[in-house]
Design a protein around this motif. Structure first.
Motif, PDB file in Angstrom:
ATOM      1  N   ALA A   1      34.273 -20.938 -20.376  1.00  0.00           N
ATOM      2  CA  ALA A   1      33.207 -20.744 -21.322  1.00  0.00           C
ATOM      3  C   ALA A   1      33.026 -19.224 -20.287  1.00  0.00           C
ATOM      4  O   ALA A   1      32.859 -18.095 -22.044  1.00  0.00           O
ATOM      5  CB  ALA A   1      32.870 -21.749 -21.004  1.00  0.00           C
ATOM      6  N   LEU A   2      32.596 -18.752 -19.616  1.00  0.00           N
ATOM      7  CA  LEU A   2      32.326 -17.506 -19.462  1.00  0.00           C
ATOM      8  C   LEU A   2      32.796 -16.396 -19.853  1.00  0.00           C
ATOM      9  O   LEU A   2      32.658 -15.364 -20.175  1.00  0.00           O
ATOM     10  CB  LEU A   2      31.959 -17.634 -18.092  1.00  0.00           C
ATOM     11  N   LYS A   3      34.112 -17.025 -18.860  1.00  0.00           N
ATOM     12  CA  LYS A   3      35.450 -15.700 -19.626  1.00  0.00           C
ATOM     13  C   LYS A   3      35.385 -15.761 -21.081  1.00  0.00           C
ATOM     14  O   LYS A   3      36.157 -14.401 -21.384  1.00  0.00           O
ATOM     15  CB  LYS A   3      36.721 -16.499 -18.556  1.00  0.00           C
TER      16      LYS A   3
ATOM     17  N   THR B   1      20.257 -24.576  -8.732  1.00  0.00           N
ATOM     18  CA  THR B   1      20.261 -24.513 -10.405  1.00  0.00           C
ATOM     19  C   THR B   1      21.983 -23.468 -10.304  1.00  0.00           C
ATOM     20  O   THR B   1      22.062 -22.821  -9.413  1.00  0.00           O
ATOM     21  CB  THR B   1      19.172 -23.155 -10.217  1.00  0.00           C
ATOM     22  N   THR B   2      22.632 -23.285 -11.434  1.00  0.00           N
ATOM     23  CA  THR B   2      23.409 -22.342 -11.675  1.00  0.00           C
ATOM     24  C   THR B   2      23.542 -21.414 -12.488  1.00  0.00           C
ATOM     25  O   THR B   2      22.826 -22.030 -13.820  1.00  0.00           O
ATOM     26  CB  THR B   2      24.833 -23.166 -11.951  1.00  0.00           C
TER      27      THR B   2
ATOM     28  N   THR C   1      33.720 -29.452 -14.308  1.00  0.00           N
ATOM     29  CA  THR C   1      32.498 -29.466 -14.963  1.00  0.00           C
ATOM     30  C   THR C   1      33.192 -27.673 -14.702  1.00  0.00           C
ATOM     31  O   THR C   1      32.611 -26.504 -15.472  1.00  0.00           O
ATOM     32  CB  THR C   1      31.393 -29.638 -14.769  1.00  0.00           C
ATOM     33  N   LYS C   2      33.113 -27.693 -13.408  1.00  0.00           N
ATOM     34  CA  LYS C   2      32.940 -25.682 -12.421  1.00  0.00           C
ATOM     35  C   LYS C   2      34.278 -25.504 -13.816  1.00  0.00           C
ATOM     36  O   LYS C   2      33.730 -24.137 -14.194  1.00  0.00           O
ATOM     37  CB  LYS C   2      33.410 -25.912 -11.428  1.00  0.00           C
TER      38      LYS C   2
ATOM     39  N   LEU D   1      28.529 -23.595 -24.226  1.00  0.00           N
ATOM     40  CA  LEU D   1      28.858 -24.760 -22.662  1.00  0.00           C
ATOM     41  C   LEU D   1      28.054 -26.006 -23.268  1.00  0.00           C
ATOM     42  O   LEU D   1      28.774 -26.905 -22.526  1.00  0.00           O
ATOM     43  CB  LEU D   1      27.410 -24.612 -22.113  1.00  0.00           C
ATOM     44  N   ARG D   2      27.522 -26.104 -24.114  1.00  0.00           N
ATOM     45  CA  ARG D   2      26.822 -27.641 -24.451  1.00  0.00           C
ATOM     46  C   ARG D   2      27.939 -27.871 -25.066  1.00  0.00           C
ATOM     47  O   ARG D   2      27.808 -29.375 -24.833  1.00  0.00           O
ATOM     48  CB  ARG D   2      25.263 -27.044 -25.676  1.00  0.00           C
ATOM     49  N   GLU D   3      28.869 -27.389 -26.050  1.00  0.00           N
ATOM     50  CA  GLU D   3      29.858 -27.954 -26.730  1.00  0.00           C
ATOM     51  C   GLU D   3      31.391 -28.568 -25.816  1.00  0.00           C
ATOM     52  O   GLU D   3      31.692 -29.450 -26.126  1.00  0.00           O
ATOM     53  CB  GLU D   3      30.368 -27.391 -27.683  1.00  0.00           C
TER      54      GLU D   3
END
Length: 662
Positions: free
Chosen positions: A325-327, A410-411, A318-319, A369-371
């Motif tokens: 995704a963020l990158k 929370t992240t 997950t991490k 992220l959901r996908e």
């Protein structure tokens, strides 16, 4: 708009404002020679201009064709005292529009007064001097600049705004220049129930009275009918209002200017048909989620699905998927510096253009992220610049980030900042509370500050020579937002340029072996290390040295100099800063005097400072610890904060006296 559907009988309600039967009874005198001869405002000699009068009356009018209209009649008189004050001879009036309805600006009258050869001359503005422009999809702007304005002029204008929206504009008492006389009369019908909320650090109580009111309207039979009622009148009077000014550690002074906010609670346009407007933050979040510019953007497109498939295939944890995704989003879409909780062009267009607003970028990240199988949700935020809302309203938020909840942890993510990382977001977002909305539109409040732990640790190991030269090694470790701020400071500078800046910043004579570790690893602390030389690190008299053991890491100036402050202090974030210094003393010298250990605490445990020092043989060790637990310091604690920094600076300035042995 709603229209009255009343029977042709006398209608009586408790009311608070209709134009027809109440005239303004605040009489404004003619411009005087004394006003024109004024050279300076005695209570603020640096003021470039001053409001001599700021007057407003608000009431509700009714027309059979358009329904209820909220009307403001405004008169303002300003004295121009300097060239900088000429900017206040231009007036800008914003008008809201939405779904075919719009606010109007009417009956503009404006005059410039000058004293010429002992006589008062008047210059009126022409209609051609009034301009109307569209500022955005929902806002128009009416602008005019006064004619024949010069230093010493008095300008005066009056106008009327007419709004189809059931709202009373905020009563703004405080401006960027002083206000000598303020008067406002607010009349609202009983069919419109409002709650009054004071904003800013001041006290004001309106004078309230009940008056008769009424208006005529066309009934359902086509004949004219008269409705009478009792109305409540609230009058606000205030004199000698100081200008709101920029202060250190204050993001936006306008968030705290003296004002009175009217919140609409309910309406009862037709007897027995009451509609409630007061709501909760949960309901606000739900209504935002339903908007096509928000929740409507949460459906993944084919390209998002393909990107998600690639991320999942190449990242098992997950991490790792979150980081990927963020990158990806940061690399594909650049922030256009537009704020907002709603998308302007939509997620897909932002991706195609390669640029987008806050909502487009972070809703895109949420969908991706959901996908990827991550339970990500948008988080609504009010930024520091935007302020803290006083009551639940859709206008209370102006920003959205991404939240991932895992149990009690929370992240938070924000892809608008290329240097951000999970739970290391730009400082603008750390304001008040956030509200996370899940896929069903259900929301929960988040404490934004609980996700961060900014910290800076500094270590010096140095040696002092008999001639006063100090050589040593500095190592600093920057964590969380301290690391992000350092990355922003370095920006695109080369490490050589940054090293040269550090020479000036620390005030040393030479820096060598300068290194930066983990600068490119955005989720890791930064470690900076360097060797330094200070050619003359002490004050010397025959047989003695005076050494400041904190060297170049002490705080040498109090940022809080004013004797009073009308706004709170807003530090960027809570932080912990620790210093540990070891200095080897020159042979033949002993410590004659050491500063005393000290601990200073802010009221309410908002912060603390600890200083300790000891000497063992020819080694000196000093440690300090500064903990800021609360980044928001209220006005009534300002003097305590000022004294706290004064005591800290005084302590950090104290020197060790070294005596040469005989």
């Amino acid at each position: 708009m709603n229209h009255l559907r009343l029977k042709s009988t006398l209608f009586v309600v408790a009311l608070m404002s209709v134009q027809l039967l109440l005239a303004q009874d605040y009489d404004l005198d003619k411009v005087s020679e004394a006003e024109l001869e004024m050279k300076v405002y005695a209570k603020d000699s640096l003021a470039p201009a001053v409001y001599l009068n700021k007057i407003r009356e608000t009431y509700v009018d009714y027309k059979s064709t358009s329904g209820f209209m909220f009307v403001n009649e405004v008169t303002e008189r300003i004295k121009i005292l300097s060239k900088e004050g000429l900017d206040y001879a231009t007036k800008q009036i914003l008008s809201y529009k939405s779904n075919g309805d719009k606010e109007r600006v009417e009956d503009i009258e404006a005059v410039t007064y000058n004293l010429v050869d002992g006589k008062i001359e008047k210059t009126k503005i022409d209609k051609e001097g009034v301009f109307e422009n569209e500022r955005s999809e929902h806002w128009d702007e009416t602008t005019f600049t006064m004619p024949d304005v010069q230093v010493g002029s008095v300008v005066e204008w009056s106008y009327k705004t007419v709004s189809p929206y059931y709202k009373i504009d905020d009563l703004v008492l405080q401006e960027s220049i002083p206000v000598v006389n303020y008067y406002a009369k607010i009349r609202t019908p009983g069919m419109f129930q409002f709650r009054r909320i004071r904003k800013g650090y001041f006290d004001i109580k309106p004078k309230e009275s009940v008056a008769d009111g009424g208006f005529s309207f066309q009934n359902s039979y086509g004949t004219s009918t008269y409705a009478s009622f009792k109305e409540l009148v609230a009058e606000y009077t205030y004199t000698d209002i100081p200008a709101i000014k920029d202060e250190v550690y204050l993001v936006n002074p306008r968030n705290y200017r003296w004002s009175v906010v009217y919140e609409l609670i309910s309406t009862e346009i037709n007897e027995g048909e009451k509609k409630e407007y007061a709501t909760t933050w949960e309901e606000v979040a739900k209504s935002i989620f339903k908007a096509k510019e928000f929740g409507g953007q949460m459906n993944p497109s084919s390209f998002i699905k393909k990107v998600a498939e690639s991320i999942v295939a190449n990242n098992s944890g997950t991490k790792e998927r979150i980081d990927a995704a963020l990158k990806y989003v940061k690399s594909k879409v650049t922030w256009n510096e537009n704020y907002g909780k709603f998308t302007e062009d939509g997620v897909n267009k932002a991706y195609d253009k390669g640029s987008g607003d806050v909502a487009e970028i972070n809703l895109l990240l949420t969908v991706l992220l959901r996908e990827c199988g991550v339970q990500a949700n948008p988080v609504l935020i009010s930024t520091k610049q935007y302020g803290i809302p006083l009551y639940p309203t859709r206008e209370g938020y102006n920003y959205v980030v991404v939240g991932i909840r895992n149990g009690l942890k929370t992240t938070l993510l924000d892809a608008t900042d290329k240097l951000s990382a999970p739970n290391i977001l730009p400082t603008r977002v750390y304001n008040w509370k956030g509200r996370m909305i899940n896929a069903a539109g259900v929301s929960q409040e988040l404490d934004l500050l609980e996700t961060i732990s900014p910290r800076r640790d500094s270590y010096i190991s140095a040696e002092l020579t008999e001639d006063g030269k100090l050589t040593g090694v500095l190592k600093q470790r920057f964590s969380s937002l301290e690391a992000l701020e350092l990355r922003h400071q370095i920006g695109n500078k080369s490490l050589v340029d940054w090293k040269n800046e550090r020479v000036d910043y620390f005030g040393v004579d030479q820096i060598t072996n300068h290194k930066m570790e983990s600068l490119e690893l955005l989720d890791k602390p930064i470690t900076e290390s360097l060797d330094f030389v200070i050619d003359q690190a002490v004050d010397q008299v025959p047989g003695q040295m005076y050494l400041n053991p904190l060297v170049f890491l002490r705080l040498d100036e109090n940022p809080f100099k004013a004797d009073e402050r009308l706004t709170p202090v807003e530090f960027d974030y809570p932080v912990s800063q620790n210093i540990n210094i070891t200095i080897k003393l020159p042979q033949g010298y002993t410590v004659q005097q050491l500063p005393e250990a000290s601990r200073i605490v802010l009221p309410g445990d908002m912060g603390s400072f600890t200083y300790s020092i000891n000497n063992s043989g020819n080694t000196l060790q000093v440690m300090t610890k500064f903990d800021l637990k609360d980044n928001f310091i209220p006005v009534d604690s300002y003097l305590d904060l000022k004294e706290f920094f004064k005591l800290r600076i005084t302590k950090e300035a104290e020197k060790v006296i070294l005596q040469k042995s005989i």
